[in-house]
Structure formats: structure tokens, C-alpha cells
Design a protein around this motif. Structure first.
Motif, PDB file in Angstrom:
ATOM      1  N   ALA A 366      -0.478   1.239  15.768  1.00  0.00           N
ATOM      2  CA  ALA A 366      -0.068  -0.021  15.136  1.00  0.00           C
ATOM      3  C   ALA A 366       0.463   0.212  13.728  1.00  0.00           C
ATOM      4  CB  ALA A 366      -1.240  -0.989  15.099  1.00  0.00           C
ATOM      5  N   ASP A 367       1.287  -0.691  13.272  1.00  0.00           N
ATOM      6  CA  ASP A 367       1.767  -0.671  11.895  1.00  0.00           C
ATOM      7  C   ASP A 367       0.900  -1.514  10.975  1.00  0.00           C
ATOM      8  OD1 ASP A 367       4.376   0.793  12.352  1.00  0.00           O
ATOM      9  OD2 ASP A 367       4.655  -0.911  13.705  1.00  0.00           O
ATOM     10  N   MET A 368       0.340  -2.606  11.527  1.00  0.00           N
ATOM     11  CA  MET A 368      -0.462  -3.543  10.738  1.00  0.00           C
ATOM     12  C   MET A 368      -1.736  -3.879  11.503  1.00  0.00           C
ATOM     13  SD  MET A 368       2.663  -6.127   9.840  1.00  0.00           S
ATOM     14  CE  MET A 368       4.282  -5.428   9.498  1.00  0.00           C
ATOM     15  N   PHE A 369      -2.777  -4.202  10.746  1.00  0.00           N
ATOM     16  CA  PHE A 369      -4.070  -4.547  11.334  1.00  0.00           C
ATOM     17  C   PHE A 369      -4.483  -5.907  10.797  1.00  0.00           C
ATOM     18  CE2 PHE A 369      -8.725  -4.519  11.501  1.00  0.00           C
ATOM     19  CZ  PHE A 369      -8.938  -4.135  12.813  1.00  0.00           C
ATOM     20  N   LEU A 370      -4.651  -6.876  11.691  1.00  0.00           N
ATOM     21  CA  LEU A 370      -4.925  -8.262  11.296  1.00  0.00           C
ATOM     22  C   LEU A 370      -6.424  -8.544  11.338  1.00  0.00           C
ATOM     23  CD1 LEU A 370      -3.796 -11.064  10.563  1.00  0.00           C
ATOM     24  CD2 LEU A 370      -3.538 -11.507  13.021  1.00  0.00           C
ATOM     25  N   MET A 371      -6.967  -9.046  10.212  1.00  0.00           N
ATOM     26  CA  MET A 371      -8.402  -9.315  10.112  1.00  0.00           C
ATOM     27  C   MET A 371      -8.618 -10.543   9.209  1.00  0.00           C
ATOM     28  SD  MET A 371     -11.272  -6.393   9.420  1.00  0.00           S
ATOM     29  CE  MET A 371     -12.990  -6.637   9.865  1.00  0.00           C
ATOM     30  N   GLY A 379     -17.043  -5.300   6.997  1.00  0.00           N
ATOM     31  CA  GLY A 379     -15.910  -4.989   7.852  1.00  0.00           C
ATOM     32  C   GLY A 379     -15.691  -3.493   7.903  1.00  0.00           C
ATOM     33  N   ILE A 380     -15.459  -2.999   9.104  1.00  0.00           N
ATOM     34  CA  ILE A 380     -15.144  -1.584   9.267  1.00  0.00           C
ATOM     35  C   ILE A 380     -13.719  -1.400   9.755  1.00  0.00           C
ATOM     36  CG2 ILE A 380     -16.060  -1.489  11.627  1.00  0.00           C
ATOM     37  CD1 ILE A 380     -17.011   1.340  11.041  1.00  0.00           C
ATOM     38  N   GLY A 381     -13.182  -2.417  10.460  1.00  0.00           N
ATOM     39  CA  GLY A 381     -11.847  -2.294  11.031  1.00  0.00           C
ATOM     40  C   GLY A 381     -10.788  -1.990   9.993  1.00  0.00           C
ATOM     41  N   GLN A 382     -10.859  -2.673   8.843  1.00  0.00           N
ATOM     42  CA  GLN A 382      -9.834  -2.452   7.819  1.00  0.00           C
ATOM     43  C   GLN A 382      -9.943  -1.054   7.228  1.00  0.00           C
ATOM     44  OE1 GLN A 382     -12.682  -3.871   7.199  1.00  0.00           O
ATOM     45  NE2 GLN A 382     -13.263  -3.799   5.065  1.00  0.00           N
ATOM     46  N   LEU A 383     -11.155  -0.482   7.195  1.00  0.00           N
ATOM     47  CA  LEU A 383     -11.340   0.863   6.653  1.00  0.00           C
ATOM     48  C   LEU A 383     -10.811   1.914   7.619  1.00  0.00           C
ATOM     49  CD1 LEU A 383     -14.958   0.496   5.191  1.00  0.00           C
ATOM     50  CD2 LEU A 383     -12.755  -0.012   4.108  1.00  0.00           C
ATOM     51  N   ILE A 384     -11.040   1.689   8.915  1.00  0.00           N
ATOM     52  CA  ILE A 384     -10.477   2.591   9.924  1.00  0.00           C
ATOM     53  C   ILE A 384      -8.958   2.509   9.890  1.00  0.00           C
ATOM     54  CG2 ILE A 384     -10.400   3.163  12.376  1.00  0.00           C
ATOM     55  CD1 ILE A 384     -13.160   1.846  12.651  1.00  0.00           C
ATOM     56  N   ARG A 387      -7.518   4.556   7.237  1.00  0.00           N
ATOM     57  CA  ARG A 387      -7.650   5.971   7.591  1.00  0.00           C
ATOM     58  C   ARG A 387      -6.535   6.411   8.536  1.00  0.00           C
ATOM     59  NH1 ARG A 387      -9.191  10.914   6.108  1.00  0.00           N
ATOM     60  NH2 ARG A 387     -10.563  12.002   7.552  1.00  0.00           N
ATOM     61  N   TYR A 388      -6.065   5.484   9.383  1.00  0.00           N
ATOM     62  CA  TYR A 388      -5.032   5.803  10.368  1.00  0.00           C
ATOM     63  C   TYR A 388      -3.637   5.368   9.905  1.00  0.00           C
ATOM     64  CZ  TYR A 388      -8.530   7.286  13.744  1.00  0.00           C
ATOM     65  OH  TYR A 388      -9.537   7.977  14.388  1.00  0.00           O
ATOM     66  N   GLN A 389      -3.489   5.129   8.574  1.00  0.00           N
ATOM     67  CA  GLN A 389      -2.201   4.785   7.959  1.00  0.00           C
ATOM     68  C   GLN A 389      -1.636   3.467   8.500  1.00  0.00           C
ATOM     69  OE1 GLN A 389       0.461   8.210   8.069  1.00  0.00           O
ATOM     70  NE2 GLN A 389      -1.266   9.612   7.903  1.00  0.00           N
ATOM     71  N   THR A 390      -2.535   2.551   8.843  1.00  0.00           N
ATOM     72  CA  THR A 390      -2.163   1.230   9.340  1.00  0.00           C
ATOM     73  C   THR A 390      -2.502   0.211   8.250  1.00  0.00           C
ATOM     74  OG1 THR A 390      -2.603   1.935  11.595  1.00  0.00           O
ATOM     75  CG2 THR A 390      -2.555  -0.427  11.198  1.00  0.00           C
ATOM     76  N   VAL A 391      -1.578  -0.660   7.934  1.00  0.00           N
ATOM     77  CA  VAL A 391      -1.710  -1.539   6.767  1.00  0.00           C
ATOM     78  C   VAL A 391      -2.483  -2.801   7.137  1.00  0.00           C
ATOM     79  CG1 VAL A 391      -0.443  -2.907   5.069  1.00  0.00           C
ATOM     80  CG2 VAL A 391       0.410  -0.649   5.751  1.00  0.00           C
ATOM     81  N   PRO A 392      -3.615  -3.063   6.483  1.00  0.00           N
ATOM     82  CA  PRO A 392      -4.413  -4.262   6.801  1.00  0.00           C
ATOM     83  C   PRO A 392      -3.803  -5.554   6.247  1.00  0.00           C
ATOM     84  CG  PRO A 392      -5.781  -2.502   5.857  1.00  0.00           C
ATOM     85  CD  PRO A 392      -4.344  -2.154   5.581  1.00  0.00           C
ATOM     86  N   GLY A 451      -2.917   3.323   0.605  1.00  0.00           N
ATOM     87  CA  GLY A 451      -4.074   3.276   1.491  1.00  0.00           C
ATOM     88  C   GLY A 451      -4.669   4.643   1.727  1.00  0.00           C
ATOM     89  N   GLN A 452      -3.813   5.654   1.875  1.00  0.00           N
ATOM     90  CA  GLN A 452      -4.310   7.011   2.081  1.00  0.00           C
ATOM     91  C   GLN A 452      -5.049   7.528   0.859  1.00  0.00           C
ATOM     92  OE1 GLN A 452      -0.257   8.457   3.650  1.00  0.00           O
ATOM     93  NE2 GLN A 452      -1.700   9.799   4.694  1.00  0.00           N
ATOM     94  N   ASN A 453      -4.684   7.029  -0.314  1.00  0.00           N
ATOM     95  CA  ASN A 453      -5.302   7.508  -1.548  1.00  0.00           C
ATOM     96  C   ASN A 453      -6.608   6.798  -1.887  1.00  0.00           C
ATOM     97  OD1 ASN A 453      -3.255   9.363  -1.968  1.00  0.00           O
ATOM     98  ND2 ASN A 453      -2.038   7.977  -3.234  1.00  0.00           N
TER      99      ASN A 453
END
Length: 474
Positions: A366-371, A379-384, A387-392, A451-453
């Protein structure tokens, strides 16, 4: 310093949510940092046989549950350098699933009592009993009421962590004497009484020496009536011993460079793009790298903001994007996604199950993560996703507010997109904004790099827990 975590679930043995991830990863980090940390939990029937075969029997005892004497076995397993103890009683725990049974009060009354009874037999004397959520809430009460006078227990201190205040373990008054042997002196507004019932969560809050919750913002929010679930007054009274420490994620487990579930392991944008096209192809969506893929990996319940999504879902799907959904929950939300998947088969792919392998593939593709949560302790989803270079894309509440900083087009700062008010059209505008910047690759890759940083491993949080344990001993 020696710490024993008391919890109802723990990854990788058994998991229903973020609690298990915390219990499965934080003790590893604390132990690496010199705080020997062990875990004790029930031996559920659904724990995989591969783990059960490696467990060593520590002993067998009897535990009082009211007037009855119940069998209690203790088994031990060392996994990833951490010692785990399992409380064994087939009547209470050898069932399909973990929660939702008619005798929850009794099951976890037995568990709390068993913890204290078996402690002297573990060859491990904890300085701190760190109890998690309502299932372990009665440990501190029993310790102070019925065990503190014994020499073995006199120096043990207790910490209690709120992972989600909404779930409190509320049961009829009769259990106080029938299951715990506690008198009416404990059934008062300043102890375990809660609007005529007994509240396990409240018991942990009242009787523990130290309280924590899983983000700084949530620690403040739960002291207000809106988020406090009728315990806000107590939490305000305990504010000087209440601390918010944001959860982390296990960077060894959630690592796109080594995750065995991915189509391709990666560290850069090219590898992520390969996962995206593979995911689109696997899910039957048009393979098109220029169309942003928005992911929703979540329990499909109101808390997770599903009513916001439902209100503007048609408008979301008018945007040039693809939506991938993974989760289980309320039937009305599952039916909603089934309906739109039927209407827009080239735009929506929804899967109603719990599948960690597919979840990893979605995070990576995915490119984006909706929460857009109504409330979110951490929340853990936004942290994962980070980690996977997906923008929350998140709502500013609890741990989401603490971990996701909205992109600032003037400074280039920010690791995601956010909106403050619980409003469906605010969410919709934020999604549109994210899609707009997705097509400006210079901006987009800057947000991904930000996000990676950001470091949301357990390293910094474990340091804070160590300081609190030391503070609690003084």
C-alpha cells in the motif's frame, strides 16, 4: 531489577490485538537493557502445538477460587531469550478462542489468584509485578489484602498498564466474596465498587503503586469525561502516579528487509513498488503504479472510525485510488465493504479474516494507511505502516497524535497526514490532500523518508519503563 509481566495474551503464542504485541516485544527489549523481565499468562488451548511441545513442567498446585480448590499447573518456555510461564487449567483455558465466555469473572479470578500462589515456586523473585489490562486487575488487590503480611511478598511492588480503558471487566457484586474471599469493606466507591458492580480495571487502578498507559496523549485524554469511561475522576486523583509511554513495535519482526511474508524483501522505493504491483495483481485489482493504494487493516468496529468511512465511502471511491481492506468486526461494516466491492471490483478488495501474512503484504504494497479512530490508546498499525514506508492518514487522538506528524508543505516536515475533529468530511479532505501529494513524487518521497527516520522501536520506551520501575521502588 526483576520484573514479571502478567497478561492475558502474548505474541507469538496467542493474539487478539495490540496487547499481545506489547507483551511479546517489550520484555525482550527490557531484558536486553539489563532489566530481567519474564511473562506469565494462561495456557490456552489455541496456543500452537509447536510451542506446547517445548514447555517444561515447573509444578502442580491448588488454587482457591472461593470455596473450591482448583488445579493449577505451571509450565515454562524460553523463547527469544525471555522466560514465559503458562498457568494451566484445562477447565478454564482449554477452549476455542480466548475471550467472550459466560464465566470470564471466574476464569480471570483464578488467573489472578494463581499468579500470587505460584510466585514462590518460580525461582524468580520479582521486584515489580507489572499487570496489564483488566484481566490482571485483581492481582494488586489480592496482594495487598491477603498476601502482603507474608515475608516473600513484602517487597514486591505493582505496576498496572491500561491498554484500552473501554474494556474494564465489570461483574456482579456477588463475585467479591464468592471468588475472592473479600469482604464488603472492599465494596466502596474508593475501592473496587463501580455503580453497584465489581470492576477489575478499577481495582488495578486503585491498588497498584504505579500506573501507565500506552501514549502520553491518551494519559491526558482518559482524565476527561469524554474518554474516561466513567473512571476519569479516579484517574485525575491518581494523576501523579499515571504516566504515558508510547508503545513501540518489534523491528526484528516488522522488517520489510527480512519479512518472509512479502513478495519481495526491500529497503528502497523500487522494492516497495514491486510489492505494490504484486499485491494489485494478487487481489485482482488493475496493476497500475500511478494509482495510490489505500489500506485499512483493522478491527471493523466504531472505535476504529468505521462510521466516518461509511458516511463518505462513495465519495472516497470517486477519488482515483484503490482501497484494500483486511479485518473482521461488526456485520454492518463487513456488509458495507462487500457491497462496494461488488459495485467497484476494480477499486475495492476486501477480506474479512485475520491473516498476518496478508497483512504484511498489504502494509508493504500500500501507499497509504487509513486509521481514522474515534479513540486510540496507542495504535500499532500506523507504526507498522511507517516501518514499511507506507504513509499513515490518521485522526489526532491518543497515540496517533503522538506518533504521526502532519505534513507541513512550508517546512517539509511530517511523516503522514492527520485531521483533528471526528468528522467524516475532514477525513475525506485529508485523503484528497494525501492523494494530491502522492502525485508529486519529490514531496511524497520526502514524507516517506521522514517516516523512515522516526524510531518507534522499543528502545526509547524501554528506557522510560526502566526509569519508572526504579522510581516505583523509592
Amino acid at each position: 531489577m526483576q520484573v514479571l509481566f502478567v497478561a492475558s495474551e502474548c505474541a507469538p503464542f496467542i493474539k487478539t490485538g495490540g496487547l499481545a504485541d506489547v507483551i511479546g516485544s517489550l520484555p525482550k527489549e527490557l531484558t536486553k537493557r539489563g532489566t530481567e523481565t519474564r511473562v506469565i499468562m494462561p495456557k490456552y488451548g489455541d496456543i500452537p502445538a509447536a510451542f506446547k511441545e517445548k514447555m517444561a513442567v515447573k509444578g502442580a498446585y491448588t488454587v482457591s477460587v472461593g470455596w473450591r480448590q482448583q488445579y493449577c499447573g505451571v509450565e515454562e518456555l524460553v523463547h527469544d531469550g525471555v522466560h514465559y510461564y503458562f498457568i494451566d487449567n484445562e477447565y478454564y483455558f482449554k477452549r476455542p478462542g480466548i475471550y467472550g465466555f459466560y464465566d470470564e469473572a471466574e476464569r480471570y479470578a483464578f488467573f489472578c489468584r494463581a499468579i500470587l500462589d505460584v510466585l514462590p515456586h518460580l525461582d524468580f523473585v520479582p521486584d515489580v509485578l507489572h499487570c496489564h489490562d483488566w484481566h490482571a486487575g485483581m492481582v494488586s488487590v489480592l496482594l495487598n489484602a491477603q498476601y502482603r503480611h507474608l515475608p516473600f511478598y513484602q517487597t514486591i511492588r505493582t505496576a498496572f498498564t491500561i491498554h484500552n480503558l473501554k474494556y474494564q471487566g465489570i461483574f456482579p457484586y456477588s463475585i467479591l466474596g464468592n471468588l475472592f474471599g473479600l469482604g464488603d469493606s472492599y465494596f466502596t466507591y474508593d475501592k473496587v465498587e463501580f455503580y453497584g458492580d465489581v470492576n477489575y480495571m478499577k481495582a488495578g487502578l486503585v491498588y497498584s503503586d504505579l500506573l501507565t498507559t500506552v501514549s502520553e496523549t491518551y494519559a491526558q485524554e482518559i482524565q476527561t469525561p469524554y474518554y474516561g469511561e466513567r473512571l476519569d475522576g479516579l484517574l485525575r486523583a491518581k494523576r501523579n502516579s499515571l504516566f504515558g509511554i508510547v508503545n513501540g513495535v518489534d523491528y526484528d519482526v516488522y522488517n520489510p528487509a527480512t519479512d518472509p511474508n512479502l513478495y519481495v524483501n526491500y529497503t528502497d522505493a523500487a522494492g516497495k513498488q514491486m510489492n505494490k504491483t504484486a499485491l494489485q495483481d494478487e487481489l485482482g485489482l488493475p496493476v497500475n503504479p500511478d494509482i495510490p493504494v489505500v489500506a485499512l487493516v483493522s478491527r471493523l468496529v466504531q472505535q476504529k472510525g468505521l462510521d466516518l468511512i461509511a458516511h463518505v465511502l462513495e465519495e472516497i471511491l470517486e477519488i482515483d485510488l484503490q482501497l484494500v481492506v483486511l479485518g473482521t468486526g461488526e456485520e454492518k461494516y463487513e456488509d458495507l465493504f462487500r457491497h462496494v466491492m461488488h459495485r467497484w471490483p476494480n477499486k475495492v478488495s476486501a477480506h474479512f479474516l485475520f491473516d498476518e501474512g496478508l497483512a504484511s503484504q498489504i502494509y508493504a504494497g500500500a501507499d497509504m494507511f487509513l486509521m481514522p479512530s474515534l479513540f486510540e490508546p496507542c495504535g500499532i498499525g500506523q507504526l507498522i505502516a511507517l516501518r514499511y514506508q507506507t504513509v499513515p492518514i490518521v485522526r489526532e487522538t491518543g497515540g496517533l497524535k503522538d506518533t504521526i506528524q502532519a505534513y507541513n508543505r512550508y517546512t517539509g516536515e511530517g511523516n503522514g497526514f492527520s485531521f483533528a475533529h471526528y468528522n467524516a468530511h475532514d477525513m475525506l479532505d485529508t485523503i484528497r490532500q494525501a492523494v494530491h501529494y502522492y502525485h508529486d513524487k519529490t514531496v511524497w518521497f520526502g514524507i516517506v523518508k521522514n517516516g523512515q527516520n522516526t524510531d518507534y522501536s522499543w528502545n526509547e520506551s524501554a528506557k522510560q519503563y526502566q526509569k519508572l520501575y526504579e522510581w516505583g521502588q523509592n
